[in-house]
Scaffold this active site. Structure first.
Site, PDB file in Angstrom:
ATOM      1  N   ASN A 122       1.036  -1.266  -0.112  1.00  0.00           N
ATOM      2  CA  ASN A 122       0.432   0.522   0.038  1.00  0.00           C
ATOM      3  C   ASN A 122       0.834   1.323  -0.076  1.00  0.00           C
ATOM      4  OD1 ASN A 122      -3.040  -1.110   0.092  1.00  0.00           O
ATOM      5  ND2 ASN A 122      -2.084  -2.194   2.885  1.00  0.00           N
ATOM      6  N   HIS A 143     -13.499  -3.126   7.671  1.00  0.00           N
ATOM      7  CA  HIS A 143     -12.697  -3.625   8.112  1.00  0.00           C
ATOM      8  C   HIS A 143     -13.016  -4.461   9.323  1.00  0.00           C
ATOM      9  CE1 HIS A 143      -8.302  -4.154   9.368  1.00  0.00           C
ATOM     10  NE2 HIS A 143      -8.044  -4.833   7.839  1.00  0.00           N
ATOM     11  N   GLU A 203     -16.424   3.362   5.615  1.00  0.00           N
ATOM     12  CA  GLU A 203     -15.171   3.786   4.768  1.00  0.00           C
ATOM     13  C   GLU A 203     -14.669   4.710   3.851  1.00  0.00           C
ATOM     14  OE1 GLU A 203     -12.496   0.590   4.346  1.00  0.00           O
ATOM     15  OE2 GLU A 203     -13.103  -1.177   6.247  1.00  0.00           O
ATOM     16  N   SER A 247     -10.695  -1.633   1.327  1.00  0.00           N
ATOM     17  CA  SER A 247      -9.698  -2.012   0.307  1.00  0.00           C
ATOM     18  C   SER A 247      -9.501  -3.445  -0.545  1.00  0.00           C
ATOM     19  CB  SER A 247      -8.604  -2.058   2.036  1.00  0.00           C
ATOM     20  OG  SER A 247      -9.391  -3.701   2.627  1.00  0.00           O
ATOM     21  N   ASP A 260     -13.350   5.465   8.452  1.00  0.00           N
ATOM     22  CA  ASP A 260     -11.699   5.113   8.093  1.00  0.00           C
ATOM     23  C   ASP A 260     -11.626   5.557   6.732  1.00  0.00           C
ATOM     24  OD1 ASP A 260     -10.220   3.608   7.567  1.00  0.00           O
ATOM     25  OD2 ASP A 260     -10.725   2.379   8.690  1.00  0.00           O
ATOM     26  N   HIS A 281      -7.052   4.130   3.082  1.00  0.00           N
ATOM     27  CA  HIS A 281      -6.962   3.572   1.975  1.00  0.00           C
ATOM     28  C   HIS A 281      -7.160   4.723   0.925  1.00  0.00           C
ATOM     29  CE1 HIS A 281      -5.283  -0.101   2.226  1.00  0.00           C
ATOM     30  NE2 HIS A 281      -6.358  -0.577   3.189  1.00  0.00           N
ATOM     31  N   LYS A 293       0.758   3.239   4.678  1.00  0.00           N
ATOM     32  CA  LYS A 293      -0.558   3.528   3.290  1.00  0.00           C
ATOM     33  C   LYS A 293       1.079   4.844   2.373  1.00  0.00           C
ATOM     34  CE  LYS A 293      -2.870   0.315   5.386  1.00  0.00           C
ATOM     35  NZ  LYS A 293      -3.450   0.067   6.628  1.00  0.00           N
TER      36      LYS A 293
END
Length: 399
Positions: free
Chosen positions: A50, A143, A186, A190, A215, A218, A244
């Site tokens: 990442n 997640h 999120e 991901s 979240d 990413h 990341k």
């Protein structure tokens, strides 16, 4: 050997039979974006990590990490509530709050720790201050660390269909209790590489007076204006990571000053864990210096991913709803995913097979991740390798 080893071996054999056995592979860096196996000296182009902006080996991060470590040492010694906080950490938290257009921020040791700590802290707020347990509504694909936070809080979350805003709206409309309504999601998922509808999430949660927690692991650094992410200023609490696009290790929570001070007193990961070292935080400080000037790198990553998706679709392969630097190539069963990943590795590329429980059964995939240092030639080579491997491994699906 212990007296339980036979039972553990049975469990491991079950994983192997399902094609779900995992083990850590030995690699070391062999140049920018390259990995080398120590036993064979095989060098692969990394399309799995990442490190979206390629910052983890950037000279400025290494220099700043060294500088902060010389000033404060390699370890923090204890929780910040025990040994205090260096002034440069306070200044770094102010920078992180500004990145997310929030009043304040708190740094934690990892994204997992942040997610697992925040949810119980918010649940405690609902019970102690509002006098009723919370109602937690989550995107079904959040997640595992957020689900762990729900379990630690003793909360059974209500799940809305992935990125289905109408379903979220309906679920929130059914709740009329006195407890805090908490929505967990999120901004970039991901495994599928798709995005949440942040404006819709903000509208719906405000209409139902729900607390929106996003979240941004990413998205931080790689998406949004100047790398601010997608949720900047649009949520009640944002979780970001340094591991990341920022090329480091650790995480942070950005929210109002009152929320952050509540976390100081209730978030177990902040209270009971040794604070991240100055060495780690110095690298983060340097990464924040670089982010505003990396628009070209962000655009390059986006273009690589767009072209790769197009090549996969043209070849009849499934890439799901991806719109970001993360592109899944969904191939189905565990053994198929492993075979395709192994063939791609033999061609010189690392694109790891993702299997249950990380993804649902039947949804096994190669998770392809693009970095700023990848070239168009490398992307094209990977695309050819994936298509060739998929056709050789599952020819019936290509007819």
């Amino acid at each position: 050997m212990t007296r339980f080893d036979n039972l553990f071996q049975q469990g491991l054999a079950g994983f192997a039979a399902q094609g779900r056995m995992r083990s850590c592979q030995q690699w070391h860096g062999a140049g920018l974006g390259l990995l080398q196996r120590p036993e064979s000296n095989a060098v692969l182009v990394d399309f799995s990590s990442n490190d979206y902006l390629g910052l983890r080996t950037h000279p400025l991060l290494l220099e700043r990490a060294n500088m902060w470590a010389k000033a404060e040492g390699t370890g923090s010694g204890a929780s910040r509530l025990v040994t205090g906080t260096p002034p440069q950490t306070v200044a770094l938290e102010r920078r992180l709050a500004q990145l997310k257009n929030m009043e304040a921020a708190r740094i934690l040791a990892s994204g997992w720790q942040a997610n697992a700590s925040v949810v119980p802290a918010l649940a405690r707020f609902s019970t102690q201050i509002m006098g009723a347990p919370p109602v937690v509504v989550v995107d079904r694909l959040i997640h595992a660390s957020l689900y762990h936070g729900c379990a630690a809080a003793g909360v059974r979350p209500k799940r809305f269909r992935h990125n289905d805003m109408a379903h979220l709206d309906a679920l929130l409309g059914q709740e009329v209790g006195a407890g805090l309504k908490i929505v967990l999601t999120e901004s970039v998922f991901s495994m599928d590489g798709d995005r949440a509808d942040m404006p819709a999430l903000q509208r719906i949660t405000q209409r139902h007076n729900a607390f929106l927690c996003v979240d941004e692991a990413h998205a931080t650094g790689i998406l949004g204006e100047r790398g601010k992410g997608l949720a900047s200023g649009q949520a009640d609490l944002i979780i970001g990571t340094f591991s990341k696009a920022l090329g480091g290790m650790g995480a942070f929570v950005a929210a109002s000053d009152a929320v952050c001070r509540w976390l100081d007193n209730t978030a177990s990961g902040f209270i009971y864990s040794t604070a991240p070292s100055a060495l780690v935080l110095g690298a983060v400080d340097a990464a924040l210096d670089l982010l505003p000037g990396m628009a070209a790198e962000r655009a390059h990553v986006a273009d690589l991913a767009t072209q790769f998706r197009s090549k996969m679709v043209q070849a009849g392969l499934e890439v799901g709803p991806s719109t970001t630097q993360i592109v899944p190539v969904v191939v189905g069963a565990e053994q198929t995913a492993l075979a395709v990943a192994q063939a791609v590795e033999r061609a010189g590329f690392l694109a790891v097979a993702i299997r249950p429980p990380t993804v649902p059964p039947g949804g096994c995939r190669l998770r392809v991740v693009f970095h700023a240092h990848h070239t168009y030639e490398q992307m094209q080579g990977l695309a050819r390798a994936v298509v060739d491997a998929a056709r050789a491994t599952c020819p019936l699906e290509q007819e």
